[in-house]
Design a protein around this motif. Structure first.
Motif, short mmCIF file in Angstrom:
data_model
loop_
_atom_site.label_atom_id
_atom_site.label_comp_id
_atom_site.label_asym_id
_atom_site.label_seq_id
_atom_site.Cartn_x
_atom_site.Cartn_y
_atom_site.Cartn_z
N PHE A 178 0.85 -1.19 0.00
CA PHE A 178 0.00 0.00 0.00
C PHE A 178 0.89 1.24 0.00
O PHE A 178 1.12 1.85 1.06
CB PHE A 178 -0.94 -0.02 1.21
N PRO A 179 1.40 1.62 -1.18
CA PRO A 179 2.36 2.75 -1.24
C PRO A 179 1.63 4.09 -1.20
O PRO A 179 0.41 4.16 -1.33
CB PRO A 179 3.03 2.56 -2.59
N LYS A 180 2.40 5.14 -0.98
CA LYS A 180 1.85 6.48 -1.00
C LYS A 180 2.25 7.17 -2.30
O LYS A 180 3.24 6.79 -2.93
CB LYS A 180 2.35 7.26 0.21
N ASN A 181 1.50 8.17 -2.67
CA ASN A 181 1.82 8.86 -3.92
C ASN A 181 2.86 9.96 -3.67
O ASN A 181 3.40 10.07 -2.58
CB ASN A 181 0.54 9.38 -4.59
N ASN A 182 3.13 10.76 -4.71
CA ASN A 182 4.20 11.75 -4.60
C ASN A 182 3.92 12.84 -3.57
O ASN A 182 4.83 13.56 -3.16
CB ASN A 182 4.45 12.42 -5.96
N SER A 183 2.67 12.97 -3.17
CA SER A 183 2.34 13.94 -2.13
C SER A 183 2.29 13.27 -0.76
O SER A 183 1.80 13.84 0.20
CB SER A 183 0.98 14.58 -2.40
N GLY A 184 2.75 12.03 -0.70
CA GLY A 184 2.74 11.34 0.59
C GLY A 184 1.35 10.89 1.00
O GLY A 184 1.10 10.62 2.17
N ARG A 185 0.44 10.80 0.04
CA ARG A 185 -0.93 10.42 0.36
C ARG A 185 -1.18 8.95 0.05
O ARG A 185 -0.69 8.42 -0.94
CB ARG A 185 -1.94 11.25 -0.46
N ASP A 186 -1.97 8.32 0.89
CA ASP A 186 -2.53 7.03 0.56
C ASP A 186 -3.93 7.31 0.01
O ASP A 186 -4.84 7.63 0.77
CB ASP A 186 -2.59 6.15 1.81
N VAL A 187 -4.07 7.23 -1.30
CA VAL A 187 -5.35 7.64 -1.89
C VAL A 187 -6.44 6.62 -1.64
O VAL A 187 -7.63 6.94 -1.70
CB VAL A 187 -5.21 7.93 -3.41
N MET A 188 -6.06 5.39 -1.35
CA MET A 188 -7.06 4.38 -1.02
C MET A 188 -7.68 4.66 0.34
O MET A 188 -8.89 4.69 0.50
CB MET A 188 -6.43 2.99 -1.05
N LEU A 189 -6.84 4.91 1.33
CA LEU A 189 -7.32 5.18 2.69
C LEU A 189 -7.75 6.64 2.86
O LEU A 189 -8.34 6.99 3.86
CB LEU A 189 -6.22 4.88 3.71
N ASP A 190 -7.36 7.48 1.88
CA ASP A 190 -7.55 8.92 2.00
C ASP A 190 -6.86 9.45 3.25
O ASP A 190 -7.46 10.15 4.08
CB ASP A 190 -9.03 9.29 1.98
N ALA A 191 -5.60 9.10 3.39
CA ALA A 191 -4.79 9.57 4.51
C ALA A 191 -3.58 10.33 3.96
O ALA A 191 -3.11 9.99 2.88
CB ALA A 191 -4.30 8.38 5.35
N PRO A 192 -3.09 11.35 4.64
CA PRO A 192 -3.58 11.88 5.92
C PRO A 192 -4.87 12.66 5.74
O PRO A 192 -5.31 12.94 4.63
CB PRO A 192 -2.43 12.79 6.35
#
Lengths: 585, 585
Positions: free
Chosen positions: B552-566
């Motif tokens: 479950f990687p994060k995108n270039n903005s440091g977001r986990d788009v699946m979990l919608d975190a942070p």
């Protein structure tokens, strides 16, 4: 390499070898023209010999060594004249030809011995020295061995270890989440996982039908009892399985660990006990079954004879302590004080001795005939020399829990809780819900994804509090070492659960939307379990606290006193995070 | 168990067995009175056959199955009439007698195929579906296998895995620390470790002479290139060793992994190259040595002929691309554009073709005689058909880095960077310090505990920038897969380092006091290394990004788009933490 051998490996068969060793000076003894130094490393202790006649310069250097100096020595392996049978290297010693001080040491604040003179606080502040002690180091070695065995067992069964993220999302109800401000997403926070629960369920949706992870978990809560803000779980999940399959596989893991680590072979299936029976007979969902001492309910026998305490009670129950009739008045008073401690909260304790001649002598003899007391004796199957201890109260569950504490205390006093004896069991059929006085509603006993027992599903409408879950805990010696459940994979049933738990549709969506969405795309039947690694290790190591199987634990205030963490941040760091600290007065 | 077999294990030898399978509907084809369904699970695909003649009800049910439905089937293993040689189960099919839909599925937003029609964003949002794809799942299976092998290798050598804490202290210079507010210690913060560096050094002080940990590390920085805010290190440290010992052990681990995972046996020692040579010949401290194409310096040959660009340059250097003389004007213009891109920043590029007859034809012919150009040709040992590409600039280091990019580009264009070929090397003798333009001072190239080479210690006073470190990186195919150093264990030398780095005594004490104190109690000589697990796995998997070997990687903005975190916290949660969010306008 600075050394040819470790301090634990030389034997008489190595006699006359020229070797180089490194380690710490454990102790040194000057005896006339000879000086003996015990050199210690992780592997053991080897005796070094320095002789004034042999080499005065080295002899003098040896005499200047302090405790915990790090040294390198080169010398010949010789047979000892007086052998030490207590250590594996006790037959040999090294006659030193070269001595090299690699680093000096200040005098350590406590002795580096199994029985150290250092108190808890001091040892925590200098944890790096505490870890030099054999007694502490071997716990971490055990921990390493156990994780190797856990992985070996699960890998051999086709489980895949998947790392789930540590920076996840916080949930509005996540009062116990640690949160992490994101610099790149101003004003937003990650949360640290209390467990990888939802992520492992997503992995099941992904088709990873046998997942595990030895995972750090985090909980920002008061650290009463034996808890740490970060702890480690052996987290597992499987698809296309029923409760029986999970119990079999993880009972298998427990047996594997006992065999490989403790050399104990369990050939029989672990006993199972329903949650209802565990509460009824032991007043606990994690009964210590190293000893029996089952509760006996005495409502039918002792009510209605004018003893107001019992007559008014919603529960009267007792235990029979074999052979404890000889307890003195003082000992009995201690027990009464014990149950009256605020942490336990009983109002008092009634006792009854079984005399040599079979008569019963109780502390409430004025209310009961010998005939009634004999009935009670029969209910316990008590024998001469036994001691019956009775508690009562107006809340059956609370009284059972008090009686549970008394049972454990008696078990300890009678030496029935041997740390080298292990009794494992499954507690099954947990209630799906529990009533929260605080919230004035039903709460999920485990979590909202726990599946009810199929046969209890009709009860969800009429009497949800009576619904049993497909949930199970493994208990060893009164410690809950792990637990899990079959999860709900049917979205209609999940909706119903959320409704019973008082979630609005919006709130459910907000908190668990990602999981509920995932479940729309073909979720398999699945379930799992998590074992607490810290608890397993401390159980196997015979520790009273999980703290000593953790390299750098935190204290009861969640502080690492060695690192002095947590601590205040510089304002510039807070600014970057768009945060201001406002301490309440 | 819901199944007797997986979808990957049945063979012709299982013919006539009655089996039960579970899985997801990959695809279904109705062909007249027969319907064929490909049933998929983690282990493979098995063909199911439904026949209208055999059972109309089941046949109709089968025809209503959608993609990604989760089903359970019971049936007989039959031999296929037309076999599929591409899959291990291709000889058989299941004639279905019972069909049970375990869960339905909405139509997935992209196809679950190796070549999916889903874009990056969509696949990240529905990562749980992306993970169903064979191409992604096998990366995680590889990751699991690699960690098993890493642990096996290190355990066999007596290394102990020790879990170090995730909640540690923040350091005032820790600009890239993620921080965690503590509820129990109001106004104070933990930090998440960027690496367990200081903790593993403390373990050395504790005598754990062979430590490792597969550890999550955290860095709150801009995620350009191939970085993640959380990443995983194979973190190792040893005592009583020299650089050579560490290199041997971890070269051994690399060879072990190549052999066990890729079936590639490296019998020779890995080549070693000094940092100075790596920069000189490849313009990079992580050169890709799958191909040669060494830099040739041309200052002596090309300076002073009136070509102002070269005459003014602090560095002129080039590479020789074998057989590329046939490059068209258009291709050469593309290369010029490539080096002039702002990310690379060269001002221009000079080229020279070696003609069939050996003459050199260059883009700067008007400045140079054929004699000079022939000298240049000789410097490259260039042959007819080769293409020489030259860059120059007023900053030698910058120009080398530009030439490095050009070399890699040419390597790619000429097909010299085969993903199935692996060239491993050690880059050694790194400088101890590097100059920071931003800070206007020397900074530690690795970290302040890195030991200088003993023979360079005298230089610390006169010319610290020239001091080389006992530091080493392992590089494979141009990727730095890990690195480490021998640490300073002598407190006088450590004090000197801090002074050179511009630390006051107070500041050094504030930041690293706990470590410096620990070192007073007998620190052994020690050193270590950390391998990047994510990089190793992506290298072995032939991935361009580490992202696809992370569940479950994060995108270039440091977001986990699946979990919608942070995400934002509720005010009540902030209040409990004594925090206020102040967003800058």
């Amino acid at each position: 390499m600075y050394r040819t051998h470790t301090c634990g490996e030389l034997r008489l068969s190595d006699k006359d070898k020229i070797v180089t060793l490194c380690g710490w000076v454990q102790r040194s003894r000057k005896m006339g023209k000879m000086t003996f130094v015990d050199l210690r490393d992780r592997y053991g202790i080897t005796q070094l010999v320095f002789s004034e006649d042999h080499d005065t310069a080295i002899f003098e250097k040896a005499n200047s060594l302090g405790r915990e100096y790090v040294i390198q020595v080169k010398g010949k392996v010789d047979e000892r004249s007086s052998k030490n049978k207590n250590i594996p290297t006790g037959d040999i010693e090294i006659t030193v030809e070269e001595l090299n001080v690699l680093n000096k040491s200040e005098i350590p604040p406590f002795t580096i011995e199994d029985n150290t003179d250092g108190g808890d606080d001091l040892r925590m502040r200098y944890r790096y020295l505490d870890l030099r002690r054999n007694a502490v180091r071997k716990n971490l070695e055990l921990r390493h061995k156990m994780t190797i065995e856990v992985r070996q067992y699960l890998d051999s069964l086709g489980f895949i270890e998947v790392e789930t993220p540590v920076l996840i999302g916080s949930t509005p109800e996540g009062a116990r989440d640690f949160v992490v401000p994101s610099r790149m997403n101003p004003g937003q926070f990650y949360a640290l996982p209390q467990s990888p629960q939802t992520l492992k369920q997503l992995l099941m949706v992904s088709g990873f039908d046998r997942y595990f992870q030895i995972a750090k978990c985090f909980r920002d809560e008061d650290l009463r009892a034996d808890r740490q803000p970060e702890f480690t779980q052996i987290d597992c999940e499987m698809s296309f399985v029923e409760q029986e399959d999970i119990i079999n596989i993880f009972e298998g893991m427990a047996k594997h660990l006992f065999k490989k680590i403790k050399g104990i072979e369990f050939t029989e299936p672990f006993q199972r006990i329903t949650w209802a029976d565990a509460m009824k007979y032991y007043g606990s969902d994690k009964p210590d079954l190293r000893f029996d001492m089952k509760f006996v309910e005495l409502m039918d026998i002792l009510k209605g004879f004018g003893f107001k305490v019992f007559d008014d009670a919603a529960y009267i129950g007792g235990i029979c302590a074999k052979g404890a009739a000889s307890y003195t008045r003082k000992q009995l008073d201690q027990l009464t004080d014990f149950v009256k401690r605020p942490q336990i909260g009983a109002k008092g304790m009634v006792y009854a001795r079984i005399e040599e001649d079979g008569t019963v002598k109780s502390s409430v003899d004025k209310f009961y005939t010998q005939e009634t007391l004999q009935k009670m004796k029969e209910a316990f199957a008590a024998e001469p020399g036994d001691l019956i201890l009775i508690l009562s109260g107006d809340d059956a569950m609370k009284t059972r829990k008090q009686l549970c504490e008394l049972r454990l205390e008696m078990g300890s006093r009678l030496g029935l809780r041997d740390k080298d004896k292990f009794v494992c069991l499954w507690v099954i059929d947990f209630p799906l819900f529990e009533w929260s006085d605080e919230e004035q509603r039903l709460m999920a006993m485990h979590h909202p994804f726990t599946s009810p027992k199929p046969e209890d599903i009709p009860l969800l409408d009429e009497n949800p509090a009576a619904v049993r879950a497909n949930a199970y805990d493994m208990v060893i010696n009164g410690v809950e070492v792990g637990g899990g459940s079959i999860r709900i994979h049917d979205s209609a049933l999940q909706d119903k659960m959320f409704k019973i738990l008082g979630f609005t549709e919006e709130r459910a969506q907000e908190q668990f939307g990602f999981l509920m969405n995932a479940f729309k795309f073909g979720a398999p039947p699945h379930g799992g379990l998590a074992y607490g690694l810290d608890r397993w290790v401390s159980l196997f190591a015979g520790l009273d606290s999980i703290r000593d199987c953790i390299a750098f634990p935190k204290n009861n205030s969640g502080r690492d006193v060695m690192l002095d963490a947590p601590s205040a941040l510089e304002q510039s760091q807070l600014d970057e995070l768009n945060l201001e600290v406002h301490l309440k007065k």
